[in-house]
Design a protein around this motif. Structure first.
Motif, PDB file in Angstrom:
ATOM      1  N   ALA A 102       0.845  -1.201   0.000  1.00 25.90           N
ATOM      2  CA  ALA A 102       0.000   0.000   0.000  1.00 25.90           C
ATOM      3  C   ALA A 102       0.878   1.247   0.000  1.00 25.90           C
ATOM      4  CB  ALA A 102      -0.930   0.001   1.212  1.00 25.90           C
ATOM      5  N   TRP A 103       1.943   1.234   0.786  1.00 26.72           N
ATOM      6  CA  TRP A 103       2.870   2.379   0.803  1.00 26.72           C
ATOM      7  C   TRP A 103       3.466   2.595  -0.585  1.00 26.72           C
ATOM      8  CZ3 TRP A 103       8.210   2.615  -0.014  1.00 26.72           C
ATOM      9  CH2 TRP A 103       8.802   3.850   0.280  1.00 26.72           C
ATOM     10  N   GLU A 104       3.867   1.512  -1.241  1.00 31.41           N
ATOM     11  CA  GLU A 104       4.397   1.621  -2.606  1.00 31.41           C
ATOM     12  C   GLU A 104       3.337   2.202  -3.549  1.00 31.41           C
ATOM     13  OE1 GLU A 104       5.672  -2.399  -3.259  1.00 31.41           O
ATOM     14  OE2 GLU A 104       7.597  -2.077  -2.231  1.00 31.41           O
ATOM     15  N   THR A 117       1.928   7.322   4.843  1.00 35.68           N
ATOM     16  CA  THR A 117       3.084   7.979   4.231  1.00 35.68           C
ATOM     17  C   THR A 117       4.060   8.616   5.225  1.00 35.68           C
ATOM     18  OG1 THR A 117       1.794  10.004   3.888  1.00 35.68           O
ATOM     19  CG2 THR A 117       1.897   8.439   2.047  1.00 35.68           C
ATOM     20  N   ASP A 118       3.613   8.875   6.441  1.00 38.69           N
ATOM     21  CA  ASP A 118       4.486   9.521   7.430  1.00 38.69           C
ATOM     22  C   ASP A 118       4.904   8.560   8.533  1.00 38.69           C
ATOM     23  OD1 ASP A 118       5.681  12.092   8.496  1.00 38.69           O
ATOM     24  OD2 ASP A 118       4.380  11.588  10.178  1.00 38.69           O
ATOM     25  N   GLN A 119       3.984   7.774   9.055  1.00 34.67           N
ATOM     26  CA  GLN A 119       4.295   6.892  10.175  1.00 34.67           C
ATOM     27  C   GLN A 119       4.842   5.539   9.731  1.00 34.67           C
ATOM     28  OE1 GLN A 119       4.043   7.959  13.552  1.00 34.67           O
ATOM     29  NE2 GLN A 119       3.966   9.803  12.294  1.00 34.67           N
ATOM     30  N   PHE A 120       4.155   4.874   8.829  1.00 32.33           N
ATOM     31  CA  PHE A 120       4.561   3.521   8.449  1.00 32.33           C
ATOM     32  C   PHE A 120       5.981   3.431   7.891  1.00 32.33           C
ATOM     33  CE2 PHE A 120       0.060   1.495   7.868  1.00 32.33           C
ATOM     34  CZ  PHE A 120      -0.143   1.580   9.234  1.00 32.33           C
ATOM     35  N   PRO A 121       6.418   4.357   7.029  1.00 37.76           N
ATOM     36  CA  PRO A 121       7.784   4.206   6.536  1.00 37.76           C
ATOM     37  C   PRO A 121       8.838   4.326   7.634  1.00 37.76           C
ATOM     38  CG  PRO A 121       6.791   6.235   5.687  1.00 37.76           C
ATOM     39  CD  PRO A 121       5.713   5.458   6.368  1.00 37.76           C
ATOM     40  N   ARG A 122       8.549   5.071   8.686  1.00 34.70           N
ATOM     41  CA  ARG A 122       9.488   5.195   9.798  1.00 34.70           C
ATOM     42  C   ARG A 122       9.647   3.855  10.516  1.00 34.70           C
ATOM     43  NH1 ARG A 122       8.465  10.175   8.528  1.00 34.70           N
ATOM     44  NH2 ARG A 122       9.949  11.763   9.175  1.00 34.70           N
ATOM     45  N   ASN A 123       8.607   3.054  10.495  1.00 25.69           N
ATOM     46  CA  ASN A 123       8.690   1.710  11.062  1.00 25.69           C
ATOM     47  C   ASN A 123       9.264   0.716  10.048  1.00 25.69           C
ATOM     48  OD1 ASN A 123       6.190   3.014  12.589  1.00 25.69           O
ATOM     49  ND2 ASN A 123       7.058   1.439  13.889  1.00 25.69           N
ATOM     50  N   MET A 124       8.726   0.716   8.845  1.00 24.88           N
ATOM     51  CA  MET A 124       9.116  -0.287   7.850  1.00 24.88           C
ATOM     52  C   MET A 124      10.588  -0.179   7.464  1.00 24.88           C
ATOM     53  SD  MET A 124       5.832  -0.523   5.252  1.00 24.88           S
ATOM     54  CE  MET A 124       6.008   1.137   4.617  1.00 24.88           C
ATOM     55  N   ALA A 143      14.798   5.389   3.037  1.00 29.93           N
ATOM     56  CA  ALA A 143      13.393   5.170   2.683  1.00 29.93           C
ATOM     57  C   ALA A 143      12.434   5.594   3.801  1.00 29.93           C
ATOM     58  CB  ALA A 143      13.156   3.708   2.316  1.00 29.93           C
ATOM     59  N   ALA A 144      12.901   5.621   5.033  1.00 29.54           N
ATOM     60  CA  ALA A 144      12.049   6.019   6.161  1.00 29.54           C
ATOM     61  C   ALA A 144      11.503   7.432   5.986  1.00 29.54           C
ATOM     62  CB  ALA A 144      12.824   5.918   7.473  1.00 29.54           C
ATOM     63  N   PHE A 145      12.225   8.262   5.225  1.00 31.10           N
ATOM     64  CA  PHE A 145      11.846   9.665   5.049  1.00 31.10           C
ATOM     65  C   PHE A 145      11.398   9.980   3.621  1.00 31.10           C
ATOM     66  CE2 PHE A 145      15.570   9.146   7.843  1.00 31.10           C
ATOM     67  CZ  PHE A 145      14.936   9.340   9.063  1.00 31.10           C
ATOM     68  N   SER A 146      11.326   8.961   2.792  1.00 31.65           N
ATOM     69  CA  SER A 146      11.128   9.187   1.349  1.00 31.65           C
ATOM     70  C   SER A 146       9.739   9.684   0.965  1.00 31.65           C
ATOM     71  CB  SER A 146      11.472   7.927   0.562  1.00 31.65           C
ATOM     72  OG  SER A 146      10.624   6.866   0.943  1.00 31.65           O
ATOM     73  N   TYR A 177      20.520  13.482  13.428  1.00 32.62           N
ATOM     74  CA  TYR A 177      20.422  12.033  13.588  1.00 32.62           C
ATOM     75  C   TYR A 177      19.883  11.346  12.336  1.00 32.62           C
ATOM     76  CZ  TYR A 177      16.426  14.430  15.688  1.00 32.62           C
ATOM     77  OH  TYR A 177      15.410  15.325  15.947  1.00 32.62           O
ATOM     78  N   ARG A 178      19.524  12.093  11.309  1.00 23.56           N
ATOM     79  CA  ARG A 178      19.152  11.512  10.018  1.00 23.56           C
ATOM     80  C   ARG A 178      20.335  11.479   9.047  1.00 23.56           C
ATOM     81  NH1 ARG A 178      13.501  14.522   8.298  1.00 23.56           N
ATOM     82  NH2 ARG A 178      12.287  13.899  10.124  1.00 23.56           N
ATOM     83  N   ASN A 179      21.408  12.143   9.387  1.00 19.60           N
ATOM     84  CA  ASN A 179      22.510  12.318   8.438  1.00 19.60           C
ATOM     85  C   ASN A 179      23.033  11.006   7.869  1.00 19.60           C
ATOM     86  OD1 ASN A 179      22.286  15.055   8.751  1.00 19.60           O
ATOM     87  ND2 ASN A 179      24.146  15.293   9.959  1.00 19.60           N
ATOM     88  N   GLU A 180      23.268  10.034   8.713  1.00 17.58           N
ATOM     89  CA  GLU A 180      23.818   8.770   8.231  1.00 17.58           C
ATOM     90  C   GLU A 180      22.861   8.098   7.246  1.00 17.58           C
ATOM     91  OE1 GLU A 180      25.391   4.471   9.886  1.00 17.58           O
ATOM     92  OE2 GLU A 180      25.218   6.132  11.297  1.00 17.58           O
ATOM     93  N   ALA A 181      21.593   8.008   7.603  1.00 17.11           N
ATOM     94  CA  ALA A 181      20.605   7.365   6.730  1.00 17.11           C
ATOM     95  C   ALA A 181      20.484   8.085   5.389  1.00 17.11           C
ATOM     96  CB  ALA A 181      19.242   7.296   7.419  1.00 17.11           C
TER      97      ALA A 181
END
Length: 192
Positions: free
Chosen positions: A38-40, A64-71, A77-80, A159-163
């Motif tokens: 569904a996210w895709e 689009t905001d919560q699920f990618p942070r978990n998946m 991709a968590a922020f995409s 704390y997002r820099n590495e990702a």
């Protein structure tokens, strides 16, 4: 195809407030299993009809905001889909659709603003948390203020820099080593 009711039932009823902010690999895997397709689809623009009513927007924001942070925890991709969520949240808030959703679920209209690396969005999030969330939920406002403080200091979340494969500056590295976001929250709590 997943419908908005399925997203809301899972997030609001099954996971509930206890699950919303926990870090648990099994929980993340469950979200991936049930909602990754569904996210895709949302990435491909397949869920635009969800944006035509308040509960549909809420489901879209969770997708689009919560699920990618978990998946995709800890990865780019968590922020995409943050931009998709931010645009949907701003449109819904301008129509006051957030006010048609009861607390605590209403906060999910404001979290895309909190996740934005734009100070104007951060200021707006703090205002909305103050004005439209319950007094008995001060942690929402505390976390909105903490996110805003990080953006005030750095213009982005270190704390997002590495990702995101971004180079960390010395002040950002010092900040992370000194406790980062958790320390910001602690200092704001102590000051209030």
């Amino acid at each position: 195809m997943v419908g908005p009711d399925e997203v809301l039932e899972f997030w609001l009823d099954e996971a509930g407030p206890k699950g919303w902010y926990m870090q648990d690999e099994a929980f993340d895997a469950e979200i991936r299993k049930r909602f990754e397709a569904a996210w895709e689809g949302a990435c491909e623009g397949k869920y635009s009809m969800w944006l035509t009513h308040p509960s549909g927007v809420l489901a879209y924001l969770i997708l689009t905001d919560q699920f990618p942070r978990n998946m995709y925890r800890g990865s780019k991709a968590a922020f995409s889909t943050d931009k998709l969520a931010l645009a949907a949240a701003k449109a819904a808030i301008s129509k006051k659709w957030d006010m048609k959703i009861d607390e605590p679920a209403r906060q999910f209209f404001y979290l895309p603003l909190m996740h934005s690396e734009n100070l104007c969005d951060q200021d707006r999030c703090v205002r909305l948390m103050k004005e439209r969330m319950p007094v008995e939920g001060p942690s929402n406002l505390l976390h909105a203020r903490a996110h805003r403080e990080v953006i005030r200091l750095f213009g982005r979340f270190p704390y997002r820099n590495e990702a995101l494969a971004r180079h960390s500056t010395e002040p950002e590295l010092d900040y992370v080593m000194a406790g980062g976001y958790g320390e910001t929250v602690r200092l704001l709590q102590a000051a209030s």
